[in-house]
Write an enzyme that holds these catalytic residues in place. Structure first.
Site, PDB file in Angstrom:
ATOM      1  CD  GLU A  40      69.885  -6.077 -29.621  1.00  0.00           C
ATOM      2  OE1 GLU A  40      69.419  -7.404 -29.254  1.00  0.00           O
ATOM      3  OE2 GLU A  40      71.088  -6.284 -30.461  1.00  0.00           O
TER       4      GLU A  40
ATOM      5  CD  GLU B 242      67.126  -8.984 -32.650  1.00  0.00           C
ATOM      6  OE1 GLU B 242      67.954  -9.586 -31.939  1.00  0.00           O
ATOM      7  OE2 GLU B 242      66.545  -7.381 -33.027  1.00  0.00           O
TER       8      GLU B 242
END
Length: 842
Positions: free
Chosen positions: A189, A258
């Site tokens: 991320e 995710e």
């Protein structure tokens, strides 16, 4: 030369063995993992891959086989896990890969179960894990700056990444070596951070990708939330929804690393949950839009044992409302509903991996996505995006009812086998059954630190907490003397001076001359805090002690290695003859940790070094107190939890193992309105526990217990009553089914038999070792409510109970067909009916 039969048989057998060996060697050599625009390709076959995150340190090795087995039974192909750098390299060059950190063992167990692995090396992981997975020593490498184009950081990051990759290669764990690892991840991320720091971030992204690819693992690398991931690295999506995500190149597959099954629990916050209907809807919507890889974060969240929780105020429980709960039990109906979804997707796989969808409108807020391959495979997804109304649509030559905010899957473009809003899977109600409430406690008061102690450091100013403690403990004592002249006016007026302390967090206990003067603490949204109280001082020297408490180090944010913890000041005393005195720059003494920690009171051996009291002398509801007891392990194999609701804040150990931080005194705030599955989900929706402790129960792994003589220690900062602590078994109280007429339902193992749909049935099954003892509720008609709270509606068949009582009582599992004749006839002709049933397990 003539051969007898025995010799011929031996030659044939040897030849067959040679063929088998050659085939095996060839399969190892030819094993490949690649990708194209449609999917990940494993050994030449495109795959729709369903994955779930299980983090090995958040459970015990004894739990791993069962968790993996439940994941496989739930329809997963892949287990995804981070690699936890701070657990594996607690000090530079000293590696640890044992017990809960035995990464190789975990991966081999996944392989033995026949599943793949997605290894997210990072080594930055976020994960609500202490310091984002970075070891604290990394912060103090000269010249370092985290996650940017910084040579010291890149050198350390590369060294650890190479260490993990070389371990995997040595154990032959990559798919191209015959192992289960089909993908790896570098960084995590980073896109939002790169956007904020600019060119150094872009240079770092490029370097990280090139470094990873250069390690020659033979399997693809991914970067999540990284739109500029350089080729050949695949960029992927994280979030509650990812249907509109597109990779940064047409030749890369659409992947979702995710899909958040819930959200983390914070001390002081309500507990987030996510409806099974919505998460199933999000997956089906992603797949119908061309997605080919979905990972549930988390599939089993587990427990932040020890001091591993981070993010500031992250709770010990990392349950995450996952399909498998913190204790390792299926969360029903979420686990079963997603299992049924996975089977429907797998039935559709031949068409999904072979064609792009054709999208057609089926109404103002409805559409169909149809996949047709050249070989004739066909699959359709019929979607209703309306958040309030069910609709009937025409598709092909048939009519289909689509509930609000739902998708119906037709693996053959004709037969509806699954709808995301129809919960055909069993539900269950869990309960904590008390197993031990009669602990015999002893107490010991934590000794007040003194500036004269041998292990005290002195400095002329306030120091940042982690700089001194290196995060070896949550606790740091700041001590200084305050000289009060006898002629101070406040001594005569009775108006005590005002002590004000500014701290970077996270909690602070203030002691004046050994007496607690007050406690303050922050929260996840604002960890910083201010203490501002009038304090009682006497003429002469006054001892001021500030016990600063960390609650996990930051795990996310741009250059979070620069963020501070502890009392940074200013510290002022107002109301003296001189006006306001600044204490910040005077001499301060520092003591790392508690005396009880140094004495290892949490261990059986260490506890014998001090005198404990018990019985009528037992200290209760007093801060800074240690408690200990022993107990025998409860019989059975049910998971166990400690009820800590009578305590305030501190830590818990069993047999020397840290259960984690307890903080039931931090009551959950927030909004806990009724939950509706339809409509866009956020972590502020469908919350529970408002007005109650954010976490009451603390998981106790069975493998940490002995049959008898288990040693339980609690350190209590705030003050609590240990007599309220109880040990309980987590068991299934009741099981439920809630099935509509004509709704395709699944047997416990398998939905379609030889291409046809199983009859609509209500299936019930109790956990192993339990049987159905009573039918608490049954209604065929229009029942209302949910499991544990069913009630009769406007339409009810009088014989609703009969079939369940006849077929289910005394059995571990049973099924009853959902049809009017089973329940004595149709109680309301012309209306669509369902059956709701709740059965007690015992």
């Amino acid at each position: 030369m003539w051969w007898d039969k025995n010799m011929l048989s031996k030659v044939v057998n040897m030849f067959m063995l040679w063929l088998l060996f050659s085939s095996w060697v060839f399969s190892l050599v030819s094993a490949t993992v690649s990708y194209d625009s449609k999917a990940i390709i494993i050994n030449g076959r495109r795959r729709i891959l369903l994955s779930g995150s299980i983090h090995y340190p958040r459970s015990t090795p004894q739990m791993w086989p069962d968790l993996i087995a439940k994941a496989k039974e739930g329809g997963l192909d892949v287990i995804q896990t981070y690699v936890f750098w701070n657990g594996h390299e607690p000090s530079p060059g000293n590696y640890y890969f044992e017990d809960r950190y035995d990464l190789v063992r975990f991966i081999k167990l996944v392989q033995q179960a026949g599943l793949y692995v997605h290894l997210r090396i990072g080594p930055y992981i976020c994960a609500e894990w202490n310091f984002g997975g970075f070891p604290v020593w990394l912060k103090y490498v000269p010249g370092i700056a985290f996650r940017t184009d910084n040579e010291p950081f890149k050198a350390a990051m590369q060294k650890f990444t190479e260490k993990i990759v070389s371990m995997m290669k040595a154990e032959k764990l990559f798919e191209t070596q015959g192992g289960p690892i089909i993908m790896s991840q570098i960084e995590n991320e980073f896109g939002p951070v790169e956007w904020e720091i600019g060119d150094p971030g872009k240079a770092y992204t490029k370097w990280a990708a090139q470094m990873a690819v250069g390690l020659d693992t033979g399997v693809p690398w991914i970067m999540c939330k990284q739109d500029d991931a350089p080729d050949p690295v695949i960029n992927t999506c994280n979030g509650f929804y990812c249907e509109n995500f597109s990779p940064n190149a047409k030749y890369k597959p659409k992947m979702w690393t995710e899909n958040w099954t819930g959200w983390y629990t914070e001390f002081g916050g309500a507990v987030p949950t996510r409806p099974a209907e919505d998460i199933a809807f999000s997956v089906a919507r992603f797949i119908q839009n061309g997605g080919s890889f979905v990972n549930y974060y988390m599939y089993h969240g587990g427990t932040n044992f020890g001091r591993t929780a981070s993010g500031l105020f992250i709770a010990t429980s990392y349950d995450y409302d996952a399909p498998i709960d913190e204790y390792g039990l299926p969360r029903e109906p979420k686990w079963g509903h997603l299992r049924d979804l996975h089977r429907a997707i797998k039935l559709s796989e031949p068409a999904l991996v072979s064609a792009d969808p054709t999208v057609t409108s089926l109404g103002s807020n409805q559409e169909g996505h149809v996949f047709k391959s050249k070989s004739g495979a066909c699959a359709a997804f019929l979607a209703n995006y309306d958040t309030k109304y069910s609709v009937k649509v025409t598709f092909g030559s048939a009519h289909y009812e689509l509930p609000s905010w739902s998708i119906t899957i037709l693996p053959d473009c004709k037969t509806a086998v699954f709808n995301t809003a129809r919960l055909g899977a069993q539900s269950s109600e869990k309960k904590m059954v008390l197993a031990n409430t009669a602990f015999s406690w002893q107490s010991y008061n934590e000794e007040s630190p003194s500036a004269d102690d041998q292990d005290v450091t002195v400095h002329d100013r306030l120091w940042e907490q982690i700089y001194i403690t290196r995060d070896a403990t949550d606790y740091l004592c700041y001590m200084t003397d305050v000289q009060i002249d006898p002629d101070e006016g406040f001594l005569r007026s009775g108006q005590d001076p005002l002590l004000t302390i500014w701290s970077a967090g996270h909690a602070l206990h203030v002691f004046i001359n050994g007496q607690l003067s007050g406690t303050v603490y922050g929260g996840l949204e604002n960890p910083k805090l201010t203490f501002s109280n009038n304090v009682k001082l006497r003429a002469g020297i006054n001892k001021v002690t500030l016990l600063s408490v960390a609650v996990g180090l930051s795990n996310v944010g741009t250059h979070f290695e620069t963020w501070n913890v502890g009392v940074l000041g200013p510290v002022t005393l107002k109301g003296l003859n001189e006006g306001t005195r600044d204490l910040s720059k005077q001499k301060w003494s520092y003591k790392i940790g508690l005396k009880g920690e140094a004495l290892k009171l949490h261990t059986d051996a260490g506890s014998s070094s001090v005198e404990w009291v018990e019985g009528s002398q037992l200290v209760k509801k007093q801060p800074m107190t240690w408690y200990k007891t022993t107990f025998d392990a409860p019989g059975g194999n049910e998971p166990l939890g400690l009820d800590m609701s009578s305590m305030g804040k501190g830590q818990v150990w069993i047999n020397g193992q840290s259960i984690g931080r307890h903080w039931p005194g931090y009551i959950a705030h927030g909004n806990c309105d009724a939950c509706d599955y339809s409509g866009t989900y956020s972590d502020q929706k469908c919350r529970t526990n408002c007005g109650q402790p954010s976490q009451r129960w603390y998981h106790v792994p069975r493998s940490w217990l002995k049959p008898s003589g288990n040693f339980l220690v609690v350190f209590e900062e705030w003050g609590g009553d240990p007599n309220g602590i109880a040990l309980a078994k987590r068991t299934t109280r009741s099981v439920c089914a809630d099935i509509f007429e004509g709704q395709p339902t699944m047997k416990k193992r398998g939905m379609l038999i030889a291409g046809r749909i199983s009859s609509p049935k209500a299936h019930l099954w109790c956990p192993p070792g339990q049987k159905i003892s009573k039918i608490n509720f049954a209604s065929y008609g229009m029942p209302e409510g949910s499991c544990g709270n069913f009630r009769e509606g406007s339409c009810h068949a009088n014989k609703s109970y009969d079939a369940f009582q006849k077929n289910c009582i005394g059995k571990q599992s049973c099924s009853v067909t959902v049809a009017p004749e089973v329940f004595g006839g149709d109680p309301c002709p012309g209306s669509r009916k369902k059956v709701s049933v709740e059965a007690a397990c015992k």
